[in-house]
Design a protein around this motif. Structure first.
Motif, PDB file in Angstrom:
ATOM      1  N   LYS A   1      28.097 -16.657  11.217  1.00 56.98           N
ATOM      2  CA  LYS A   1      29.053 -16.136  12.017  1.00 56.98           C
ATOM      3  C   LYS A   1      29.945 -15.149  11.468  1.00 56.98           C
ATOM      4  O   LYS A   1      30.350 -15.424  10.218  1.00 56.98           O
ATOM      5  CB  LYS A   1      30.105 -17.591  12.248  1.00 56.98           C
ATOM      6  CG  LYS A   1      29.547 -18.423  13.054  1.00 56.98           C
ATOM      7  CD  LYS A   1      30.253 -19.777  13.226  1.00 56.98           C
ATOM      8  CE  LYS A   1      30.051 -20.762  14.387  1.00 56.98           C
ATOM      9  NZ  LYS A   1      30.718 -21.917  14.262  1.00 56.98           N
ATOM     10  N   LYS A   2      30.182 -14.203  12.083  1.00 61.48           N
ATOM     11  CA  LYS A   2      31.250 -13.007  11.716  1.00 61.48           C
ATOM     12  C   LYS A   2      32.580 -13.360  11.702  1.00 61.48           C
ATOM     13  O   LYS A   2      33.087 -14.101  12.617  1.00 61.48           O
ATOM     14  CB  LYS A   2      31.062 -11.762  12.491  1.00 61.48           C
ATOM     15  CG  LYS A   2      29.557 -11.193  12.600  1.00 61.48           C
ATOM     16  CD  LYS A   2      29.602  -9.996  13.315  1.00 61.48           C
ATOM     17  CE  LYS A   2      28.282  -9.257  13.238  1.00 61.48           C
ATOM     18  NZ  LYS A   2      27.866  -8.198  14.017  1.00 61.48           N
ATOM     19  N   GLU A   3      33.171 -13.072  10.668  1.00 59.41           N
ATOM     20  CA  GLU A   3      34.815 -13.350  10.459  1.00 59.41           C
ATOM     21  C   GLU A   3      35.421 -12.463  11.643  1.00 59.41           C
ATOM     22  O   GLU A   3      35.053 -11.307  11.666  1.00 59.41           O
ATOM     23  CB  GLU A   3      35.076 -13.052   8.961  1.00 59.41           C
ATOM     24  CG  GLU A   3      36.611 -13.519   8.796  1.00 59.41           C
ATOM     25  CD  GLU A   3      37.057 -13.039   7.293  1.00 59.41           C
ATOM     26  OE1 GLU A   3      38.272 -12.922   7.146  1.00 59.41           O
ATOM     27  OE2 GLU A   3      36.094 -13.046   6.680  1.00 59.41           O
ATOM     28  N   THR A   4      36.403 -13.212  12.061  1.00 58.18           N
ATOM     29  CA  THR A   4      37.354 -12.398  13.155  1.00 58.18           C
ATOM     30  C   THR A   4      37.961 -11.315  12.494  1.00 58.18           C
ATOM     31  O   THR A   4      38.720 -11.682  11.463  1.00 58.18           O
ATOM     32  CB  THR A   4      38.112 -13.320  13.944  1.00 58.18           C
ATOM     33  OG1 THR A   4      37.254 -14.404  14.368  1.00 58.18           O
ATOM     34  CG2 THR A   4      38.874 -12.639  14.834  1.00 58.18           C
TER      35      THR A   4
ATOM     36  N   SER B   1      40.782  -8.761  11.543  1.00 60.92           N
ATOM     37  CA  SER B   1      42.343  -8.794  11.589  1.00 60.92           C
ATOM     38  C   SER B   1      42.639  -7.533  12.362  1.00 60.92           C
ATOM     39  O   SER B   1      42.122  -6.647  12.411  1.00 60.92           O
ATOM     40  CB  SER B   1      42.857  -8.987  10.186  1.00 60.92           C
ATOM     41  OG  SER B   1      42.488  -7.617   9.361  1.00 60.92           O
TER      42      SER B   1
END
Length: 262
Positions: free
Chosen positions: A12-15, A17
């Motif tokens: 999963k890719k980090e959302t 900022s």
């Protein structure tokens, strides 16, 4: 129909900022941590972008009341919106939410009633508890107010106070006696606080209620200031000297775990 080979799971890719929000929060943190008004030049150095962009960010925060001009009229200090939000927030409720699981773990580990407290002026306020299923047990005390000088929680909350600080808080009058074990004087209480600072926990050997013992430890913020205390209470019969260090170790661990979350 040919079988479809399963695809490998993708991490999963980090959302990402929002950069402008991130920079705005960094401005607030920088101003909030400074003991003096912060100039636009200082903020520009911290943020690392052009001066005009920093000015627009700071000016937006100023329009919303999160920043204000200091006495000189050009450098920045925190604005009233920060204070207003802080006053409106239920910090006691937040602390109880963060700490409740650790209260439960402490109750299961020790088999005794556990409590979370804060200092309300010169008193101790119980803001959460977890009861034990022992046939003979200390009842929960959420919402109860008790003295500082003769309870383990109270002494844990006073751990960083010296003689002068205690006198300023409690006055110079003799300490109220509740049992024959209650500390008699401010110097005695100051010495007890020094011992608590050294060992990390406080004990109440039937000092407030006959036949009830308690051990508590301070919960500290990232700067080391005492915010609250966590502890457990038990009848004297289940609190022999041989069990004291074991119970204290569980309480100190719980306090450290909550401090790490704050």
């Amino acid at each position: 129909m040919p079988a479809i080979a399963p695809t490998a799971s993708r991490p999963k890719k980090e959302t990402p900022s929002i950069q402008s929000v991130d920079r705005g929060l960094l401005i607030l943190e920088t101003v909030g941590r400074s003991s003096a008004p912060v100039s636009l030049a200082q903020l520009t150095t911290v943020i690392g972008i052009d001066r005009s962009s920093v000015f627009r960010l700071a000016n937006t925060l100023k329009r919303r009341g999160f920043l204000a001009y200091g006495p000189a009229g050009k450098d920045y200090v925190l604005g009233t919106s920060v204070w207003r939000l802080s006053r409106q927030y239920d910090w006691d409720g937040m602390l109880a939410t963060v700490a409740h699981e650790h209260l439960q773990i402490l109750a299961r580990t020790t088999g005794e009633t556990t409590n979370l407290t804060i200092r309300e002026g010169s008193k101790v306020l119980f803001i959460d508890h977890v009861a034990t299923n022992q046939v003979v047990a200390i009842s929960g005390q959420t919402g109860e107010i008790v003295p500082l000088h003769c309870t383990a929680h109270g002494k844990a909350l006073l751990a960083d106070f010296d003689d002068a600080g205690i006198r300023k808080l409690l006055g110079d009058k003799p300490l109220t006696r509740h049992t024959r074990n209650t500390l008699k004087s401010i110097p005695q209480l100051a010495r007890a606080c020094a011992e608590i600072r050294a060992r990390g926990f406080a004990i109440d050997h039937a000092e407030f209620i006959d036949d009830v013992c308690c051990v508590a430890a301070p919960i500290r913020d990232r700067k080391g200031a005492i915010l609250a205390s966590i502890g457990m209470s038990a009848p004297v019969a289940r609190f022999p000297a041989s069990r004291e260090s074991e119970l204290a170790a569980h309480v100190v661990r719980a306090a450290a775990n909550i401090s790490a979350l704050i």
